[in-house]
Design a protein around this motif. Structure first.
Motif, PDB file in Angstrom:
ATOM      1  N   ALA A 148      12.405   5.583 -84.476  1.00  0.00           N
ATOM      2  CA  ALA A 148      11.651   5.736 -85.723  1.00  0.00           C
ATOM      3  C   ALA A 148      10.151   5.822 -85.447  1.00  0.00           C
ATOM      4  N   ILE A 149       9.666   5.034 -84.499  1.00  0.00           N
ATOM      5  CA  ILE A 149       8.247   5.073 -84.129  1.00  0.00           C
ATOM      6  C   ILE A 149       7.891   6.432 -83.531  1.00  0.00           C
ATOM      7  N   ALA A 150       8.761   6.963 -82.680  1.00  0.00           N
ATOM      8  CA  ALA A 150       8.521   8.277 -82.079  1.00  0.00           C
ATOM      9  C   ALA A 150       8.417   9.350 -83.162  1.00  0.00           C
ATOM     10  N   ALA A 151       9.318   9.292 -84.139  1.00  0.00           N
ATOM     11  CA  ALA A 151       9.298  10.287 -85.215  1.00  0.00           C
ATOM     12  C   ALA A 151       8.050  10.139 -86.083  1.00  0.00           C
ATOM     13  N   ALA A 152       7.677   8.899 -86.375  1.00  0.00           N
ATOM     14  CA  ALA A 152       6.526   8.647 -87.248  1.00  0.00           C
ATOM     15  C   ALA A 152       5.229   9.154 -86.636  1.00  0.00           C
ATOM     16  N   HIS A 153       5.128   9.085 -85.310  1.00  0.00           N
ATOM     17  CA  HIS A 153       3.893   9.494 -84.636  1.00  0.00           C
ATOM     18  C   HIS A 153       4.012  10.863 -83.978  1.00  0.00           C
ATOM     19  N   ASP A 154       5.159  11.512 -84.146  1.00  0.00           N
ATOM     20  CA  ASP A 154       5.374  12.845 -83.598  1.00  0.00           C
ATOM     21  C   ASP A 154       5.079  12.887 -82.097  1.00  0.00           C
ATOM     22  N   VAL A 155       5.674  11.933 -81.375  1.00  0.00           N
ATOM     23  CA  VAL A 155       5.554  11.903 -79.915  1.00  0.00           C
ATOM     24  C   VAL A 155       6.950  11.781 -79.310  1.00  0.00           C
TER      25      VAL A 155
ATOM     26  N   ILE B 132       9.428   9.924 -76.952  1.00  0.00           N
ATOM     27  CA  ILE B 132       9.639   8.643 -76.266  1.00  0.00           C
ATOM     28  C   ILE B 132      11.019   8.693 -75.623  1.00  0.00           C
ATOM     29  N   ALA B 133      11.039   8.783 -74.309  1.00  0.00           N
ATOM     30  CA  ALA B 133      12.289   8.697 -73.561  1.00  0.00           C
ATOM     31  C   ALA B 133      12.598   7.225 -73.331  1.00  0.00           C
ATOM     32  N   VAL B 134      13.861   6.828 -73.513  1.00  0.00           N
ATOM     33  CA  VAL B 134      14.218   5.420 -73.375  1.00  0.00           C
ATOM     34  C   VAL B 134      15.214   5.247 -72.237  1.00  0.00           C
ATOM     35  N   ILE B 135      14.836   4.400 -71.287  1.00  0.00           N
ATOM     36  CA  ILE B 135      15.751   3.913 -70.263  1.00  0.00           C
ATOM     37  C   ILE B 135      15.763   2.400 -70.386  1.00  0.00           C
ATOM     38  N   ALA B 136      16.788   1.771 -69.840  1.00  0.00           N
ATOM     39  CA  ALA B 136      16.867   0.318 -70.028  1.00  0.00           C
ATOM     40  C   ALA B 136      17.751  -0.329 -68.983  1.00  0.00           C
ATOM     41  N   HIS B 137      17.336  -1.539 -68.593  1.00  0.00           N
ATOM     42  CA  HIS B 137      18.256  -2.465 -67.944  1.00  0.00           C
ATOM     43  C   HIS B 137      19.011  -3.114 -69.109  1.00  0.00           C
ATOM     44  N   ALA B 138      19.935  -2.355 -69.664  1.00  0.00           N
ATOM     45  CA  ALA B 138      20.491  -2.706 -70.964  1.00  0.00           C
ATOM     46  C   ALA B 138      21.230  -4.037 -70.959  1.00  0.00           C
ATOM     47  N   GLY B 139      21.802  -4.399 -69.832  1.00  0.00           N
ATOM     48  CA  GLY B 139      22.583  -5.622 -69.769  1.00  0.00           C
ATOM     49  C   GLY B 139      21.790  -6.884 -69.999  1.00  0.00           C
ATOM     50  N   ASP B 140      20.459  -6.829 -69.784  1.00  0.00           N
ATOM     51  CA  ASP B 140      19.644  -8.012 -70.070  1.00  0.00           C
ATOM     52  C   ASP B 140      18.603  -7.742 -71.159  1.00  0.00           C
ATOM     53  N   GLY B 141      18.758  -6.636 -71.886  1.00  0.00           N
ATOM     54  CA  GLY B 141      17.897  -6.375 -73.036  1.00  0.00           C
ATOM     55  C   GLY B 141      16.506  -5.898 -72.702  1.00  0.00           C
ATOM     56  N   ASN B 142      16.273  -5.495 -71.447  1.00  0.00           N
ATOM     57  CA  ASN B 142      14.946  -5.054 -71.010  1.00  0.00           C
ATOM     58  C   ASN B 142      14.885  -3.527 -71.052  1.00  0.00           C
ATOM     59  N   THR B 143      14.076  -2.988 -71.966  1.00  0.00           N
ATOM     60  CA  THR B 143      13.999  -1.540 -72.138  1.00  0.00           C
ATOM     61  C   THR B 143      12.676  -0.992 -71.623  1.00  0.00           C
ATOM     62  N   HIS B 144      12.707   0.282 -71.236  1.00  0.00           N
ATOM     63  CA  HIS B 144      11.506   0.979 -70.795  1.00  0.00           C
ATOM     64  C   HIS B 144      11.314   2.254 -71.611  1.00  0.00           C
ATOM     65  N   PRO B 145      10.790   2.144 -72.828  1.00  0.00           N
ATOM     66  CA  PRO B 145      10.431   3.358 -73.561  1.00  0.00           C
ATOM     67  C   PRO B 145       9.251   4.054 -72.868  1.00  0.00           C
ATOM     68  N   LEU B 146       9.412   5.325 -72.550  1.00  0.00           N
ATOM     69  CA  LEU B 146       8.408   6.097 -71.828  1.00  0.00           C
ATOM     70  C   LEU B 146       7.776   7.088 -72.798  1.00  0.00           C
ATOM     71  N   ILE B 147       6.528   6.847 -73.170  1.00  0.00           N
ATOM     72  CA  ILE B 147       5.846   7.685 -74.152  1.00  0.00           C
ATOM     73  C   ILE B 147       5.164   8.831 -73.413  1.00  0.00           C
ATOM     74  N   VAL B 148       5.592  10.053 -73.707  1.00  0.00           N
ATOM     75  CA  VAL B 148       5.117  11.247 -73.008  1.00  0.00           C
ATOM     76  C   VAL B 148       4.019  11.900 -73.842  1.00  0.00           C
ATOM     77  N   PHE B 149       2.890  12.213 -73.197  1.00  0.00           N
ATOM     78  CA  PHE B 149       1.799  12.841 -73.951  1.00  0.00           C
ATOM     79  C   PHE B 149       0.926  13.681 -73.032  1.00  0.00           C
ATOM     80  N   ASP B 150       0.130  14.528 -73.664  1.00  0.00           N
ATOM     81  CA  ASP B 150      -0.834  15.366 -72.954  1.00  0.00           C
ATOM     82  C   ASP B 150      -2.205  14.691 -73.045  1.00  0.00           C
ATOM     83  N   PRO B 151      -2.739  14.181 -71.953  1.00  0.00           N
ATOM     84  CA  PRO B 151      -4.014  13.452 -72.011  1.00  0.00           C
ATOM     85  C   PRO B 151      -5.200  14.333 -72.385  1.00  0.00           C
ATOM     86  N   THR B 152      -5.033  15.655 -72.292  1.00  0.00           N
ATOM     87  CA  THR B 152      -6.135  16.547 -72.684  1.00  0.00           C
ATOM     88  C   THR B 152      -6.152  16.821 -74.186  1.00  0.00           C
TER      89      THR B 152
END
Length: 453
Positions: A353-360, A362-382
């Motif tokens: 929902a956050i990705a959609a709201a900000h039009d960015v 966000i790729a999500v990977i996770a060590h799902a078994g312990d609830g630790n997620t790594h949302p990767l926000i992709v953007f163009d720094p220029t």
């Protein structure tokens, strides 16, 4: 600017580096903080004595200290500060395996993979395994309390550190803990320094416990139509067992990994779970059956099981490749948020929902078994507007995790990039207690300024 000639004279030849080109290469860590400064000089320590000399010189001249291992920090923990002395432990090498106590005494510059390999030569195993295990150091792992793929069953770095040698802010080297498995003498100072992100001292030796070699693992891969289905499947598994691995990749990540590795992953899948069981005999067969059923009960389109070690390693390698694969599509803001397991489906949905709201993206990977997620926000720094929207999404993801009773960092550390959100998670009293400990051990505030506090 402080004159470093006396420091150069006090240390072995070529230990102190002032070449601007070399210093430039040490300004940033893996987090690539654009605000990184330029260090006064670089000390390539080769011994605890070198570190002590450098720290005493800094204390005498009131020069801040940045400690660095291999520079793989994903939170800006080893980012240079203007006018600070950077001390790198990358040249402090060596590991000794003690089979009688099943321990390894490691210099901080040893790579995680090298410690694993040394243990394996004796039929032993060092479990903590960050995705960067081939290039991250044991000293850095201890300083950040690093995790990895097998943490769901085997725990994180602090669960294996038995002893440390640490150089304090006044230059003293103290030994904490040792090879004994049980030790309740005094305060648990060893655990205080593990995960302290270089704020309290510089780790110059790490003693870790080892386990017998891991049993051969069987791998189960589930392909799901949505990330919500996959996250519900995680709960179905973890409510009944703790597998040796339970990892998550969303559709964006699957596509990026397939672009890089071309291993035949299903780009149309909403999400993929990769689980492993290393339980022996009938117990392992029962655990595999449980995982398979949990996947099917939660709408998995396909469930694939293999006991071929090469196939299992291929899927593990795909998961490890996720961050560099996604990074091919733009600059990243790397999240490391974790929540109590029952909140995992809501967190995954909230990130979307956050990705959609900000039009960015966000790729999500996770060590799902312990609830630790790594949302990767992709953007163009220029693109200034996209960079702003990415930063807003980054902040909202951390806020969402805190709101759910979770954490802004499960394993990467607070560093410089996340410290603004730490008070929201810990509260004023804990922040004050943290500052009290910091001030007691480092009254001049020289160690890693700008990190965490």
């Amino acid at each position: 600017m402080v004159d470093v000639s006396s420091l150069i004279a006090a240390l072995p030849d070529k230990t102190v580096v002032t070449d601007p080109d070399i210093l430039a290469a040490y300004r940033q860590d893996r987090a690539a903080d654009p605000t990184a400064g330029t260090p006064l000089a670089l000390v390539r320590a080769q011994s605890t004595a070198d570190v002590q000399t450098a720290v005493r010189w800094c204390a005498e001249h009131a020069v801040p200290i940045i400690t660095r291992g291999a520079g793989t920090s994903l939170s800006g923990g080893a980012t240079a500060v203007d006018g600070a002395l950077m001390i790198t432990t990358e040249k402090m090498r060596g590991v000794t395996i003690d089979t009688a106590t099943r321990t390894a005494v490691c210099a901080p510059g040893m790579f995680n993979a090298e410690v694993k390999a040394a243990a394996a030569e004796h039929g032993l195993w060092y479990p903590p395994d960050p995705s960067s295990f081939e290039i991250c150091t044991i000293g850095g792992n201890a300083a950040t309390n690093a995790g990895g793929l097998c943490c769901v069953k085997y725990g994180v770095t602090v669960d294996y550190v038995l002893g440390l040698e640490v150089v304090l802010a006044d230059g003293r080297a103290v030994r904490l803990g040792g090879k004994q498995l049980k030790d309740t003498a005094g305060l648990s100072l060893t655990r205080l320094f593990v995960g302290s992100e270089g704020l309290l001292g510089i780790i110059t030796e790490v003693t870790v416990r080892l386990l017998p070699a891991q049993n051969a693992a069987c791998t189960v891969v589930g392909i799901f139509p949505t990330v919500h289905d996959a996250s519900k499947a995680v709960l179905a598994v973890t409510s009944q067992t703790r597998p040796a691995m339970l990892e998550f990749m969303d559709q964006t990540t699957i596509g990026a990994v397939e672009d890089m590795l071309a291993m035949g992953l299903d780009r149309t899948a909403g999400a993929m779970l990769i689980a492993q069981s290393d339980a022996p005999g009938p117990a392992g067969m029962a655990e595999i059956a449980l995982i398979e059923q949990a996947f099917r009960d939660n709408r998995a389109d396909e469930v694939f099981t293999t006991d071929d070690p090469d196939d299992g390693e291929a899927f593990t390698a795909a998961r490890r490749a996720a961050i560099p694969a996604v990074e091919r599509h733009g600059s990243l803001l790397l999240e490391d948020v974790g929540v109590p397991l029952p909140a995992l489906p809501d967190l995954v949905d909230g990130v979307a929902a956050i990705a959609a709201a900000h039009d960015v993206t966000i790729a999500v990977i996770a060590h799902a078994g312990d609830g630790n997620t790594h949302p990767l926000i992709v953007f163009d720094p220029t693109d200034d507007d996209e960079a702003r929207r990415a930063q807003s999404a980054f902040d909202e993801v951390m806020g969402l995790a805190v709101q759910m009773g979770g954490t802004i960092t499960g394993e990467h550390g607070v560093g410089r990039l996340k410290k603004g959100w730490l008070p929201a998670q810990l509260g004023d009293d804990v922040m004050e207690l943290t500052a009290t400990i910091k001030n007691a051990l480092d009254p001049q505030g020289l160690f890693n300024p700008g990190v965490l506090l």
